[in-house]
Scaffold this active site. Sequence first.
Site, PDB file in Angstrom:
ATOM      1  N   ASP A 123      69.814  35.383  44.263  1.00 10.87           N
ATOM      2  CA  ASP A 123      70.781  35.668  43.202  1.00 10.87           C
ATOM      3  C   ASP A 123      70.675  37.129  42.745  1.00 10.87           C
ATOM      4  O   ASP A 123      69.575  37.701  42.686  1.00 10.87           O
ATOM      5  CB  ASP A 123      70.437  34.744  42.015  1.00 10.87           C
ATOM      6  CG  ASP A 123      71.344  34.932  40.836  1.00 10.87           C
ATOM      7  OD1 ASP A 123      72.530  34.601  40.951  1.00 10.87           O
ATOM      8  OD2 ASP A 123      70.866  35.428  39.793  1.00 10.87           O
TER       9      ASP A 123
ATOM     10  N   GLU B 160      72.911  37.616  47.510  1.00 12.27           N
ATOM     11  CA  GLU B 160      74.186  37.742  46.804  1.00 12.27           C
ATOM     12  C   GLU B 160      74.388  39.191  46.381  1.00 12.27           C
ATOM     13  O   GLU B 160      73.685  39.688  45.512  1.00 12.27           O
ATOM     14  CB  GLU B 160      74.244  36.822  45.588  1.00 12.27           C
ATOM     15  CG  GLU B 160      75.622  36.794  44.965  1.00 12.27           C
ATOM     16  CD  GLU B 160      75.614  37.038  43.473  1.00 12.27           C
ATOM     17  OE1 GLU B 160      74.525  37.278  42.928  1.00 12.27           O
ATOM     18  OE2 GLU B 160      76.674  36.975  42.843  1.00 12.27           O
TER      19      GLU B 160
HETATM   20  C1  AAO Z   1      75.645  34.208  30.318  1.00 10.75           C
HETATM   21  C2  AAO Z   1      76.801  34.588  29.421  1.00 10.75           C
HETATM   22  C3  AAO Z   1      76.704  36.053  29.029  1.00 10.75           C
HETATM   23  C4  AAO Z   1      75.360  36.314  28.352  1.00 10.75           C
HETATM   24  C5  AAO Z   1      74.263  35.910  29.337  1.00 10.75           C
HETATM   25  C6  AAO Z   1      72.871  36.094  28.740  1.00 10.75           C
HETATM   26  O1  AAO Z   1      78.031  34.369  30.123  1.00 10.75           O
HETATM   27  O2  AAO Z   1      77.749  36.352  28.114  1.00 10.75           O
HETATM   28  O3  AAO Z   1      75.241  37.676  28.025  1.00 10.75           O
HETATM   29  O4  AAO Z   1      74.407  34.541  29.693  1.00 10.75           O
HETATM   30  O5  AAO Z   1      72.689  35.187  27.683  1.00 10.75           O
HETATM   31  C7  AAO Z   1      75.960  33.427  35.492  1.00 10.75           C
HETATM   32  C8  AAO Z   1      77.267  33.618  34.707  1.00 10.75           C
HETATM   33  C9  AAO Z   1      77.089  34.555  33.540  1.00 10.75           C
HETATM   34  C10 AAO Z   1      75.917  34.084  32.696  1.00 10.75           C
HETATM   35  C11 AAO Z   1      74.673  34.123  33.593  1.00 10.75           C
HETATM   36  C12 AAO Z   1      73.399  33.779  32.825  1.00 10.75           C
HETATM   37  O6  AAO Z   1      78.253  34.149  35.573  1.00 10.75           O
HETATM   38  O7  AAO Z   1      78.264  34.533  32.757  1.00 10.75           O
HETATM   39  O8  AAO Z   1      75.748  34.940  31.560  1.00 10.75           O
HETATM   40  O9  AAO Z   1      74.850  33.158  34.631  1.00 10.75           O
HETATM   41  O10 AAO Z   1      73.516  32.535  32.222  1.00 10.75           O
HETATM   42  C13 AAO Z   1      77.617  40.418  38.516  1.00 10.75           C
HETATM   43  C14 AAO Z   1      76.353  40.337  39.380  1.00 10.75           C
HETATM   44  C15 AAO Z   1      76.304  39.083  40.207  1.00 10.75           C
HETATM   45  C16 AAO Z   1      76.515  37.848  39.318  1.00 10.75           C
HETATM   46  C17 AAO Z   1      77.888  38.039  38.641  1.00 10.75           C
HETATM   47  C18 AAO Z   1      78.246  36.855  37.772  1.00 10.75           C
HETATM   48  O11 AAO Z   1      76.310  41.457  40.246  1.00 10.75           O
HETATM   49  O12 AAO Z   1      75.033  38.974  40.847  1.00 10.75           O
HETATM   50  O13 AAO Z   1      77.842  39.193  37.815  1.00 10.75           O
HETATM   51  N1  AAO Z   1      76.423  36.593  40.068  1.00 10.75           N
HETATM   52  C19 AAO Z   1      75.142  35.865  39.998  1.00 10.75           C
HETATM   53  C20 AAO Z   1      75.365  34.363  39.888  1.00 10.75           C
HETATM   54  C21 AAO Z   1      75.981  34.042  38.534  1.00 10.75           C
HETATM   55  C22 AAO Z   1      74.989  34.360  37.426  1.00 10.75           C
HETATM   56  C23 AAO Z   1      74.157  35.549  37.708  1.00 10.75           C
HETATM   57  C24 AAO Z   1      74.269  36.259  38.877  1.00 10.75           C
HETATM   58  C25 AAO Z   1      73.068  35.856  36.760  1.00 10.75           C
HETATM   59  O14 AAO Z   1      76.199  33.947  40.943  1.00 10.75           O
HETATM   60  O15 AAO Z   1      76.378  32.689  38.461  1.00 10.75           O
HETATM   61  O16 AAO Z   1      75.713  34.614  36.213  1.00 10.75           O
HETATM   62  O17 AAO Z   1      71.956  35.126  37.243  1.00 10.75           O
HETATM   63  C26 AAO Z   1      81.754  43.580  39.282  1.00 10.75           C
HETATM   64  C27 AAO Z   1      80.448  43.929  40.015  1.00 10.75           C
HETATM   65  C28 AAO Z   1      79.636  42.684  40.307  1.00 10.75           C
HETATM   66  C29 AAO Z   1      79.452  41.855  39.026  1.00 10.75           C
HETATM   67  C30 AAO Z   1      80.844  41.529  38.471  1.00 10.75           C
HETATM   68  C31 AAO Z   1      80.738  40.656  37.210  1.00 10.75           C
HETATM   69  O18 AAO Z   1      82.604  42.879  40.205  1.00 10.75           O
HETATM   70  O19 AAO Z   1      80.755  44.567  41.242  1.00 10.75           O
HETATM   71  O20 AAO Z   1      78.357  43.038  40.816  1.00 10.75           O
HETATM   72  O21 AAO Z   1      78.752  40.651  39.345  1.00 10.75           O
HETATM   73  O22 AAO Z   1      81.528  42.731  38.157  1.00 10.75           O
HETATM   74  O23 AAO Z   1      80.015  41.334  36.237  1.00 10.75           O
HETATM   75  C32 AAO Z   1      86.649  43.444  41.086  1.00 10.75           C
HETATM   76  C33 AAO Z   1      85.650  44.425  41.670  1.00 10.75           C
HETATM   77  C34 AAO Z   1      84.261  43.821  41.676  1.00 10.75           C
HETATM   78  C35 AAO Z   1      83.919  43.420  40.239  1.00 10.75           C
HETATM   79  C36 AAO Z   1      84.965  42.391  39.816  1.00 10.75           C
HETATM   80  C37 AAO Z   1      84.679  41.848  38.434  1.00 10.75           C
HETATM   81  O24 AAO Z   1      86.780  42.345  41.958  1.00 10.75           O
HETATM   82  O25 AAO Z   1      86.031  44.733  43.002  1.00 10.75           O
HETATM   83  O26 AAO Z   1      83.283  44.744  42.154  1.00 10.75           O
HETATM   84  O27 AAO Z   1      86.254  43.002  39.803  1.00 10.75           O
HETATM   85  O28 AAO Z   1      84.700  42.919  37.518  1.00 10.75           O
END
Ligand code: AAO
Length: 495
Positions: free
Chosen positions: A197, A233
């Site tokens: 992850d 990931e």
């Molecule tokens: C939760 C709450 C938050 C709180 C946090 C701490 O939602 O508000 O602050 O707890 O209390 C999952 C949920 C999160 C959750 C987290 C922890 O999705 O909402 O937060 O559990 O409970 C990034 C990472 C990527 C991650 C993704 C969700 O790089 O690794 O965010 N995925 C994994 C898991 C996921 C998990 C986590 C990681 C954490 O699969 O389930 O989160 O363990 C851009 C960046 C990406 C980034 C995204 C979203 O993407 O490039 O790297 O991913 O933004 O932030 C276009 C662009 C693309 C961009 C996209 C979205 O497509 O081309 O690059 O737009 O902006």
Amino acid sequence: QWDAQVSNGQAIVHLFEWPWSNIASECESFLGPRGYGGVQVSPPNEYVKVYQGDVRRPWWERYQPVSYQISSRSGNDADFRDMVARCNNVGVRIYVDGVINHMSGWWPAGTGSTGTSGFDAGSQSYPGVPFSAYDFNDGNCNTGSGNIENYNDASQVRNCKLVGLNDLNQGSEYVREKIVDFLNYLVDMGVAGFRIDASKHMWPGDMKIIFDRVNNLNTDYFSAGARPFIFQEVIDLGGEAISGQEYVGNGRVTEFRYGKYLGEAFRGYNQLTYLSNFGEGWGMLDRAYSLVFIDNHDNQRGHGAGGANILTFRVSKWYKMANAFMLAWPYGFTRLMSSYYWDQNWVDGQDKNDWIGPPMDASDNIIGPSINADQTCGNGWICEHRWRQIYNMVQFRNVAHGTDMNDWWDNGNNQIAFCRGNRGFIAINNEGYDLKQSLQTCLSEGSYCDVISGNKEGGSCTGKTINVGSDGVAYIEITTMEDDGVLAIHAESKI
Ligand code: AAO
């Protein structure tokens, strides 16, 4: 660690949020017999119990570790071990979703967890490991907030907090040792590998040091010297400081462009004729390093990346077509998504219900899937992996394994067809009009069951029967009125 170590088949399925006992039964009753290679399971280690306003036990609580003890809503250590043994015994591998970049976000002292460790996020105290403030990256993060603020600065993407999650320092020998112990504990009980992850948020070099210290796989189930399968990931759709290519030395990397491009194509924003060189020709990672999928647990609900064109079970005809293409196409290692249902509540372009966790009872325990007489799932589980059009294409992939793509045909727009060696043939119609063509199937003369419209049962077909001539040519028809825009036959669907 690019090899999935599969023995039963070439595709894996993410049984998102399934309890361990249900997975064990599913391996024995369905996944083994149907030729699935393995299962990606949800994080099995202790995490925060989240109650935040009307957000109650969200699926994402599992991405906030509290310790590496195997204790979660899917079951305890004994349940997990039982699942690993029973699945391996029918040749179905288990891959663990490894959340090793961070621990939890901030929660008030006394917040509960799915184990007995206790923790204090504010002081970064996780006695269940143990980790203390010394083990986190705060001193290496140069942003004001301590969070990632700019994805074009590679250092802060790695050294600062992802959405407020306490960011471990994998540069520390002590932290590496604790992570290696966690991964080895799972490898020693028989898991085949890991989804890593948030890999973008760790330095590839630190990850390599950690993975190189992980044991070889358990010889009760794997050949001596077998290395854990690693798929990292990394969301890389281009345009950021960090690319997936940086991680291919550690293992495979999730190729998010794959599902994005296929979603656009099947929704009609691109023509299927352009898929003839889908893969490296489209700028995607080398097929030896890519892990591909149509949707994942994040982007099926607007988290992560891929945008509004990602196909999911909610647009089932396109979803089956895209999965059929993926399973027939020789690029990448394929992973299917298996979901539970939730009601969406769209407000200003966001699903306010995107947090909703798995079906649960009044005590917040997960209610696992029931299996209906027609082999579909109940209790609110979608079980895409049990859809005939999908499980039959899993078999297609197995039958065609080792061949390349040949004899591509298209109508210049949205009707395509191709062979896999002399082992398989697929045709897809995404036009607004019927496909009626005599096409080269590359198969030997005889009658074949179309595995999309039905099954081969006994000596006959419950769906279409396709007659292939001595020249390999067959009449192929896919009308726009049919349930599915795909027709597929292969060497083992011959009657
Ligand atoms: C939760 C709450 C938050 C709180 C946090 C701490 O939602 O508000 O602050 O707890 O209390 C999952 C949920 C999160 C959750 C987290 C922890 O999705 O909402 O937060 O559990 O409970 C990034 C990472 C990527 C991650 C993704 C969700 O790089 O690794 O965010 N995925 C994994 C898991 C996921 C998990 C986590 C990681 C954490 O699969 O389930 O989160 O363990 C851009 C960046 C990406 C980034 C995204 C979203 O993407 O490039 O790297 O991913 O933004 O932030 C276009 C662009 C693309 C961009 C996209 C979205 O497509 O081309 O690059 O737009 O902006």
